[in-house]
Scaffold this motif. Structure first.
Motif, PDB file in Angstrom:
ATOM      1  N   ARG A   8       0.893  -1.238   0.038  1.00 17.90           N
ATOM      2  CA  ARG A   8      -0.111   0.008  -0.045  1.00 17.90           C
ATOM      3  C   ARG A   8       0.809   1.144  -0.206  1.00 17.90           C
ATOM      4  NH1 ARG A   8      -2.070  -4.535  -1.203  1.00 17.90           N
ATOM      5  NH2 ARG A   8      -1.710  -5.625  -0.017  1.00 17.90           N
ATOM      6  N   TRP A 252      -6.641   0.403   4.987  1.00 14.73           N
ATOM      7  CA  TRP A 252      -5.700   1.185   4.144  1.00 14.73           C
ATOM      8  C   TRP A 252      -6.826   2.049   3.131  1.00 14.73           C
ATOM      9  CZ3 TRP A 252      -4.520  -4.612   3.260  1.00 14.73           C
ATOM     10  CH2 TRP A 252      -3.459  -4.982   4.121  1.00 14.73           C
ATOM     11  N   HIS A 253      -7.864   1.636   3.110  1.00 12.80           N
ATOM     12  CA  HIS A 253      -8.951   2.276   2.348  1.00 12.80           C
ATOM     13  C   HIS A 253      -9.821   3.205   2.680  1.00 12.80           C
ATOM     14  CE1 HIS A 253      -7.342  -1.075  -0.607  1.00 12.80           C
ATOM     15  NE2 HIS A 253      -6.629  -0.353  -0.629  1.00 12.80           N
ATOM     16  N   THR A 299      -2.398  -2.119  14.015  1.00 12.96           N
ATOM     17  CA  THR A 299      -2.977  -1.518  12.788  1.00 12.96           C
ATOM     18  C   THR A 299      -4.441  -0.815  13.335  1.00 12.96           C
ATOM     19  OG1 THR A 299      -2.352  -3.587  11.670  1.00 12.96           O
ATOM     20  CG2 THR A 299      -4.213  -2.414  10.737  1.00 12.96           C
TER      21      THR A 299
END
Length: 379
Positions: A8, A252-253, A299
């Motif tokens: 990413r 990530w998105h 995370t």
């Protein structure tokens, strides 16, 4: 999805900042309108290797069954198959994909084909030309067309015709680098070269099977600005396709609200249906093989307050994704494909490496079904 740690890198040179208006929490209420998602399935490309390593899967009743049968029994109707040109021994080449396609059809599953146009992992951080392919633009235009045409024909010849095909995997930064690399290090954008390669691959697929649906797959799930930048240019260069494919990994998105805003924008802006071609979420932060994971306790999960990294939290996340898709107008939310939900410890992302996603699966570390498998149900 890519290999373990390469994911990413940020999309270089994109125009605009990703923006999405946050929508009310009530938008995720379950049972909103009873619509059925037309695509409910998973990418199980590692399954043959895992079985060869001795891994077994158990359904909710504790019975040992093939993973694709367990998913089909829960309502899944699609299998996504990864194809590399000349990968390391045992990994997802054409022969393995064809064999898994036969299993899919026996289980009553349709097929989305995912050629990476590479010898191994292709994603936004890397898209290497296969070693046996030409390296010039004219040669690649011919090769991607003929390779795609023969690949699609091979599936039809054995009685397992595909239903959809991606022209590349997570092509946000182009394909077949450096010839089709979209964003060069000096800031140059090679839209004509990139889109000509896409058009040639699409031509090959449709020469083999006229009615096959073409998916263009990027990895910008909740990032509206990036999605617009990519598909506005696709429209400008008149690339013919049928479905917008997105990867959506919230770590990530973006949040579910950002995903919903982006998908609503896409179906209105481009008049195309959308498919979440890759989705995954942790059911634990533990590491099944003790060799490292790409998602762990540090995370950030944007909606962790509602969906913690637990089996119940994972199931709730998938339910919320279903609802986002079902709320899109006119049935434009086609559905979702979980990414490698069977990839529990046993096979590394490359020979000798770790299973870096073993906590993002829909089976626990011993192969027992997790509650999130209910995402495949009808309606």
């Amino acid at each position: 999805m890519s290999s373990s740690l390469s994911r990413r890198s940020l999309l270089a040179g994109v125009g605009g900042v990703a923006f999405a208006a946050l929508l009310p929490t009530e938008a995720y209420a379950h049972g909103n309108n009873g619509k059925t998602l037309s695509v409910r399935g998973a990418d199980l490309s590692f399954l043959p290797q895992l079985e060869e390593a001795g891994v077994q899967y158990r359904d909710f009743a504790g019975r040992v069954r093939p993973a694709e049968r367990i998913l089909a029994a829960q309502g899944a109707n699609y299998l996504r198959l990864r194809v590399w040109v000349d990968p390391p021994d045992g990994y997802s080449d054409k022969a393995r994909a064809l064999a898994l396609a036969r299993r899919a059809k026996r289980a009553g599953l349709r097929i989305l084909l995912d050629p990476h146009y590479s010898d191994f992992w292709a994603d936004p951080s890397k898209q290497p030309i296969p070693a046996s392919w030409p390296t010039d633009q004219p040669g690649l235009l011919t090769k991607i067309r003929t390779y795609t045409r023969e690949l699609v024909r091979d599936f039809a010849r054995q009685g397992t015709p595909i239903d959809m095909i991606q022209i590349g995997n997570e092509i946000t930064n182009g394909i077949l680098w450096p010839v089709g690399q979209l964003y060069l290090p000096d800031g140059t954008q090679q839209w004509p070269a990139f889109t000509d390669l896409l058009k040639s691959g699409i031509q090959g697929a449709r020469e083999a099977q006229r009615d096959v649906k073409i998916v263009l797959h990027v990895d910008r799930g909740g990032k509206m600005g990036d999605t617009r930048w990519f598909f506005d240019n696709i429209a400008t260069y008149q690339v013919p396709f049928d479905i917008i494919g997105q990867s959506y990994y919230p770590m990530w998105h973006g949040s579910l609200a950002e995903l919903q805003a982006n998908l609503l924008d896409s179906v209105a802006r481009y008049d195309k249906p959308v498919l979440l071609a890759e989705v995954a979420y942790p059911w634990t932060f533990e590491d099944g093989d003790g060799r490292g994971n790409i998602v762990g306790p540090g995370t950030l999960l944007p909606d962790a307050d509602r969906f913690p990294a637990t089996p119940a939290g994972q199931a709730g996340f998938y339910e919320a994704v279903r609802d986002v898709l079902k709320q899109l107008p006119d049935g434009r939310g086609l559905g979702l494909l979980a990414w490698e939900p069977e990839w529990i410890p046993g096979v590394g992302w490359e020979p000798g490496a770790e299973a870096s996603n073993d906590n993002l699966t829909q089976f626990d570390f011993t192969g027992r079904a997790l509650p999130s498998l209910s995402v495949y149900r009808r309606p």
